[in-house]
Scaffold this motif. Structure first.
Motif, PDB file in Angstrom:
ATOM      1  N   TYR A 194      -3.296 -29.177   6.894  1.00 41.07           N
ATOM      2  CA  TYR A 194      -4.581 -29.022   7.788  1.00 41.07           C
ATOM      3  C   TYR A 194      -5.207 -27.912   7.370  1.00 41.07           C
ATOM      4  O   TYR A 194      -4.857 -27.030   7.231  1.00 41.07           O
ATOM      5  CB  TYR A 194      -3.745 -29.020   9.350  1.00 41.07           C
ATOM      6  N   THR A 195      -6.499 -28.474   7.125  1.00 36.63           N
ATOM      7  CA  THR A 195      -7.650 -27.261   6.827  1.00 36.63           C
ATOM      8  C   THR A 195      -8.994 -27.682   6.996  1.00 36.63           C
ATOM      9  O   THR A 195      -9.142 -28.785   7.003  1.00 36.63           O
ATOM     10  CB  THR A 195      -7.337 -26.806   5.233  1.00 36.63           C
ATOM     11  N   SER A 196      -9.764 -26.517   7.655  1.00 44.98           N
ATOM     12  CA  SER A 196     -11.114 -26.805   7.743  1.00 44.98           C
ATOM     13  C   SER A 196     -11.247 -27.796   8.899  1.00 44.98           C
ATOM     14  O   SER A 196     -12.175 -28.803   8.782  1.00 44.98           O
ATOM     15  CB  SER A 196     -12.059 -27.271   6.656  1.00 44.98           C
ATOM     16  N   GLY A 197     -10.230 -27.953   9.836  1.00 45.39           N
ATOM     17  CA  GLY A 197     -10.282 -28.826  11.054  1.00 45.39           C
ATOM     18  C   GLY A 197     -10.054 -30.415  10.595  1.00 45.39           C
ATOM     19  O   GLY A 197     -10.117 -31.261  11.366  1.00 45.39           O
ATOM     20  N   MET A 205      -4.639 -22.449   7.150  1.00 44.11           N
ATOM     21  CA  MET A 205      -4.289 -23.680   6.640  1.00 44.11           C
ATOM     22  C   MET A 205      -2.895 -23.795   7.156  1.00 44.11           C
ATOM     23  O   MET A 205      -1.892 -23.030   7.167  1.00 44.11           O
ATOM     24  CB  MET A 205      -4.305 -23.781   5.033  1.00 44.11           C
ATOM     25  N   GLN A 240      -4.781 -33.856   6.740  1.00 39.05           N
ATOM     26  CA  GLN A 240      -4.686 -34.556   5.594  1.00 39.05           C
ATOM     27  C   GLN A 240      -3.349 -35.116   5.119  1.00 39.05           C
ATOM     28  O   GLN A 240      -2.293 -34.345   5.207  1.00 39.05           O
ATOM     29  CB  GLN A 240      -5.427 -34.152   4.062  1.00 39.05           C
ATOM     30  N   LEU A 274      -5.320 -17.898   5.846  1.00 38.34           N
ATOM     31  CA  LEU A 274      -6.771 -18.797   5.953  1.00 38.34           C
ATOM     32  C   LEU A 274      -6.980 -19.927   6.791  1.00 38.34           C
ATOM     33  O   LEU A 274      -8.038 -20.678   6.880  1.00 38.34           O
ATOM     34  CB  LEU A 274      -7.001 -19.184   4.462  1.00 38.34           C
TER      35      LEU A 274
END
Length: 352
Positions: free
Chosen positions: A108-111, A90, A114, A88
């Motif tokens: 790291y997810t959706s740009g 991530m 965190q 996905l």
């Protein structure tokens, strides 16, 4: 019926001949990258770049596909290392914070990168993520030592405990949610564990075996080290297949594929149930490979190599269908078309 049976037998013929080396085409995705990368089932590559920025050397995690590149960013510091990504998009790893004295695990997810924090200590690192978004990693704890953790977006970071001792370490997380790692017993001995649904099971002590990871169907793979012989042998458990003898240290496993180094750490190697091949045996170009670090279910490989022009970096290797496969497919389609024409002809005759 005879025609149908012949088509089935014809389609099965290439299976008997699969012992011949598969063919691959190599493509340089990025120079200046480090050795070490991962690839998901969409063909996206995670690699780590060594770059000179503002008068100093930095490391950065990058997504690559042919023709595209996405920098994952940073948690404020200059040293970012990506370890794994899921299907996905991530990715997980570690990044130094501003000042560069500590590093935290990131997701790291959706740009967005965190910071998922620590379990009381200064440093942490995320090492694995599955398609359900379950992240595994390791963190220093208050007072010294470290513990393995699991992280989800909904539940945050949590300590998975030990086998009665002070410390533990996560190695990998499978698609089923099984966690592979090592933990101390009350006596301080390190032992392998499998963790699932809140229960850590002592998996014993495997002598000189170092476990590297979990396969797509909860296979456990690693390497048995022979110090007196200066070599390593592949160990694989819970598997319906294993490649022929010759694989040394495995690095990654997908459905029907395993990659790593040949015995004596001499050659980056691809293993399947049908054979074992060095990357330079299967590449159609003029490449020298130093590492193969990732494989996906489509058989795509990612590693580090140099071409004839001495350009070195992250390399994507795409499998090339065998000419015989095209020939057999064409023959099979031709026979089926002939069968359909005969069927139509017979139907017209009967209806006349």
């Amino acid at each position: 019926m005879r025609i149908t049976l012949f088509v089935i037998l014809l389609a099965a013929t290439p299976v008997a001949a699969m012992a011949q080396a598969p063919r691959y085409v190599a493509q340089l995705l990025m120079t200046s990258s480090m050795q070490g990368a991962d690839i998901n089932n969409s063909g996206v590559v995670l690699t780590n770049e060594y770059r000179y920025v503002g008068g100093s050397w930095e490391y950065g995690a990058v997504f690559l596909t042919p023709g595209s590149r996405v920098d994952l960013g940073t948690l404020g510091g200059k040293q970012v290392f990506g370890n794994e990504l899921n299907d996905l998009g991530m990715a997980v790893g570690r990044s130094t914070l501003a000042g560069g004295t500590t590093a935290h695990a990131f997701v790291y997810t959706s740009g967005v990168m965190q910071d998922i924090g620590t379990m009381g200590g200064n440093n942490s690192e995320a090492v694995a993520v599955n398609n359900a978004g379950l992240v595994g990693g390791n963190s220093e704890i208050a007072g010294g030592g470290s513990r393995g953790f699991l992280y989800t977006a909904a539940g945050g970071i949590r300590d998975i405990g030990t086998l009665g001792g002070a410390q533990s370490r996560v190695i990998d997380v499978s698609e089923s949610g099984t966690v592979l790692g090592e933990a101390q017993t009350a006596s301080g001995e390190w032992r392998t564990f499998l963790y699932r649904d809140g229960v850590m099971k002592d998996y014993g002590r495997w002598g000189a075996t170092t476990w590297e990871g979990l396969g797509p169907n909860d296979e456990i793979y690693g390497a048995y080290h022979w110090p007196d012989r200066g070599t390593q042998w592949l160990e694989i458990l819970n598997s319906s297949w294993r490649p022929p003898i010759g694989m040394g240290i495995p690095y990654d496993m997908a459905n029907g594929y395993i990659v790593g180094m040949r015995e004596h750490n001499t050659q980056p190697t691809l293993g399947t149930p049908e054979g074992l091949w060095g990357l330079e045996e299967i590449d159609d170009g003029d490449w020298h490979f130093y590492e193969v670090s990732g494989v996906n279910d489509a058989g795509q490989l990612v590693g580090y190599g140099c071409n004839a022009e001495y350009s070195c970096g992250t390399v994507l290797l795409n499998p090339v269908p065998e000419p015989a496969t095209y020939a057999m497919l064409g023959a099979g389609l031709g026979i089926m078309a002939l069968a359909r024409r005969r069927s139509k002809a017979g139907t017209l005759t009967r209806s006349a």
